[in-house]
Every structure is written in structure tokens, then in C-alpha cells.
Design a protein around this motif. Structure first.
Motif, PDB file in Angstrom:
ATOM      1  N   ALA A  39      31.929  58.241  61.838  1.00 40.78           N
ATOM      2  CA  ALA A  39      32.209  57.284  60.770  1.00 40.78           C
ATOM      3  C   ALA A  39      33.178  56.246  61.293  1.00 40.78           C
ATOM      4  CB  ALA A  39      32.829  57.990  59.572  1.00 40.78           C
ATOM      5  N   GLY A  40      32.939  54.996  60.944  1.00 39.62           N
ATOM      6  CA  GLY A  40      33.765  53.950  61.507  1.00 39.62           C
ATOM      7  C   GLY A  40      34.387  52.985  60.529  1.00 39.62           C
ATOM      8  N   GLU A  41      35.357  52.279  61.071  1.00 41.29           N
ATOM      9  CA  GLU A  41      36.034  51.195  60.382  1.00 41.29           C
ATOM     10  C   GLU A  41      35.047  50.080  60.034  1.00 41.29           C
ATOM     11  OE1 GLU A  41      38.807  48.474  62.677  1.00 41.29           O
ATOM     12  OE2 GLU A  41      40.190  49.896  61.748  1.00 41.29           O
ATOM     13  N   ASP A  42      33.928  50.017  60.769  1.00 45.18           N
ATOM     14  CA  ASP A  42      32.915  48.984  60.549  1.00 45.18           C
ATOM     15  C   ASP A  42      32.006  49.283  59.358  1.00 45.18           C
ATOM     16  OD1 ASP A  42      31.451  51.086  61.594  1.00 45.18           O
ATOM     17  OD2 ASP A  42      30.640  49.956  63.286  1.00 45.18           O
ATOM     18  N   GLY A  43      32.247  50.390  58.646  1.00 43.54           N
ATOM     19  CA  GLY A  43      31.461  50.727  57.473  1.00 43.54           C
ATOM     20  C   GLY A  43      30.175  51.466  57.768  1.00 43.54           C
TER      21      GLY A  43
END
Length: 86
Positions: A39-43
Motif C-alpha cells: 500500500a502506498g502514499e500514491d493511493g
């Protein structure tokens, strides 16, 4: 590569730096050990094979906001995520 001071997240982030645009916030291994979700900060949420091949990507998982956490269901058929989108 793994040391007791490294978390699974740190190890995975170093092994797959190209996978997210921004910080990787969470990783969760499937119970069979063959798939890992990130899971990322980029959504986005990305499913990876054990060998590092991208299997599936969910973009804008939380209306484009940061995805903060992941967890597989006990039967391994679903993945739950928590994000910064209310």
C-alpha cells in the motif's frame, strides 16, 4: 539482506523501490506466502508474486488518498485497506 533491525516494510521497500510513487506505508503477505500486497502514499494497492512480478494494481484505492494499512482476510480471499479518505 534481512536483519533484526529491519522491518518487513523496510526490506520490501528496498527490494522494490520502483513499485509506488512515494512512500510504501504497509505490506501484507498472503497466508500461503505466494503473494504480497503493498500500500502506498500514491493511493494504490499492488499485489506482487513472491518472485517480484506485479500481478494486479488498484489505483486510487481510497479516492487517491494515502493507503495506510492492509490486512488479508483469514481465508485469504479478500484484502482490507485503511486510508486517509474518511
Amino acid at each position: 539482506f534481512y536483519t533484526p533491525r529491519n522491518t518487513a516494510l523496510e526490506v520490501f521497500s528496498k527490494a522494490h523501490p520502483q513499485m509506488h510513487n512515494g512512500t510504501i506505508n504497509s505490506v501484507a503477505w498472503h497466508k500461503d506466502g505466494g503473494v504480497v500486497a503493498s500500500a502506498g502514499e500514491d493511493g494504490s494497492i499492488i499485489l506482487w508474486s513472491r518472485s517480484g512480478s506485479k500481478l494486479y494494481e488498484i489505483k486510487n484505492a481510497h479516492s487517491g488518498k494515502h493507503v495506510m494499512s492492509l490486512c488479508w482476510s483469514t481465508d485469504g480471499t479478500k484484502i482490507a485497506s485503511g486510508g486517509a479518505d474518511n
